[in-house]
Motif scaffolding. Structure first.
Motif, short mmCIF file in Angstrom:
data_model
loop_
_atom_site.label_atom_id
_atom_site.label_comp_id
_atom_site.label_asym_id
_atom_site.label_seq_id
_atom_site.Cartn_x
_atom_site.Cartn_y
_atom_site.Cartn_z
N GLY A 187 35.93 -24.16 23.26
CA GLY A 187 34.85 -23.20 23.41
C GLY A 187 34.40 -23.01 24.85
O GLY A 187 33.42 -22.32 25.10
N PRO A 215 28.75 -20.49 15.98
CA PRO A 215 28.64 -19.25 16.75
C PRO A 215 27.61 -18.30 16.13
O PRO A 215 27.26 -18.44 14.95
CB PRO A 215 30.05 -18.65 16.68
N MET A 240 34.92 -16.35 17.64
CA MET A 240 35.03 -16.87 19.01
C MET A 240 36.05 -18.00 19.16
O MET A 240 36.76 -18.06 20.15
CB MET A 240 33.67 -17.27 19.56
N TYR A 241 36.13 -18.91 18.20
CA TYR A 241 37.06 -20.04 18.34
C TYR A 241 38.51 -19.60 18.16
O TYR A 241 39.40 -20.11 18.85
CB TYR A 241 36.70 -21.18 17.39
N ASN A 246 29.63 -13.18 16.52
CA ASN A 246 30.69 -13.82 17.29
C ASN A 246 31.46 -14.85 16.46
O ASN A 246 31.87 -15.87 16.98
CB ASN A 246 30.08 -14.48 18.54
N GLN A 306 39.58 -16.63 19.00
CA GLN A 306 39.85 -15.92 20.25
C GLN A 306 40.09 -16.91 21.39
O GLN A 306 40.98 -16.71 22.22
CB GLN A 306 38.70 -14.97 20.58
N TRP A 307 39.31 -17.98 21.42
CA TRP A 307 39.49 -19.01 22.45
C TRP A 307 40.88 -19.63 22.32
O TRP A 307 41.58 -19.81 23.32
CB TRP A 307 38.41 -20.09 22.32
#
Length: 188
Positions: free
Chosen positions: A42, A50, A57-58, A54, A60-61
């Motif tokens: 993250g 999140p 997000m993880y 969002n 995407q990370w």
């Protein structure tokens, strides 16, 4: 007596050449592997639930990074936990069959094999709200190679070449042959 001294010098020189050869071979990039990396999950956000806008997000990370065997994941969190689960546990946010569980606020997980690793939060509903991570681990780190100095034509015009490390071995063998020739010329 003179011949004994000559052979002693030759053996000493031969030993030096062998050491030089071993040094050159060990310095060859073809035998090295890029250093392992430690990824902070993250990034600055860390490991936490999140926001509603969002939830990806993880994932995407994880897609922004390349993970290799030997790398590690650092999870930093407060009032939460990290669980390694199987694929089913990941997709169903089920923590009942966790294989590894951390709850100390700063946990490091070593990626010790290629393939997928699945992580979820142990806090109820955090996983369903997006606090889960799937990491796909590739094999060992690739060997760093320097880019070619000249433009290379398309592959269809190229014949198969030698392995990357064979050129260094040929160079070292050639160097060794030249040095040995100089020794023989000097002795005779």
């Amino acid at each position: 007596m003179k011949q004994t001294k000559m052979w002693s010098s030759l053996l000493s020189f031969h030993g030096t050449c062998v050491l030089l050869l071993l040094t050159l071979v060990s310095m060859n990039d073809g035998f090295g592997v890029e250093a392992v990396k430690d990824f902070k999950v993250g990034d600055g956000f860390g490991w936490q639930e999140p926001g509603h806008n969002n939830t990806a997000m993880y994932s995407q990370w994880a897609t922004r990074n390349r993970f290799h065997v030997g790398d590690s994941l650092s999870f930093e969190y407060k009032n939460d936990s990290v669980l390694e689960v199987d694929k089913w546990g990941y997709y169903h946010c089920n923590s009942s069959n966790a294989t590894v569980a951390f709850n100390n606020g700063k946990s490091v997980f070593k990626l010790d094999r290629p393939g997928p690793f699945y992580f979820i939060s142990g806090t109820p509903d955090h996983c369903k709200n997006g606090q889960r991570l799937l990491v796909e681990v590739m094999g060992l780190h690739p060997i760093s190679q320097s880019p070619p100095a000249i433009a290379v034509p398309p592959d269809s015009y190229l014949a198969p070449g030698p392995l990357p490390s064979s050129g260094s071995l040929v160079s070292v063998t050639l160097l060794y042959s030249v040095l040995m020739s100089l020794v023989i010329v000097t002795i005779t």
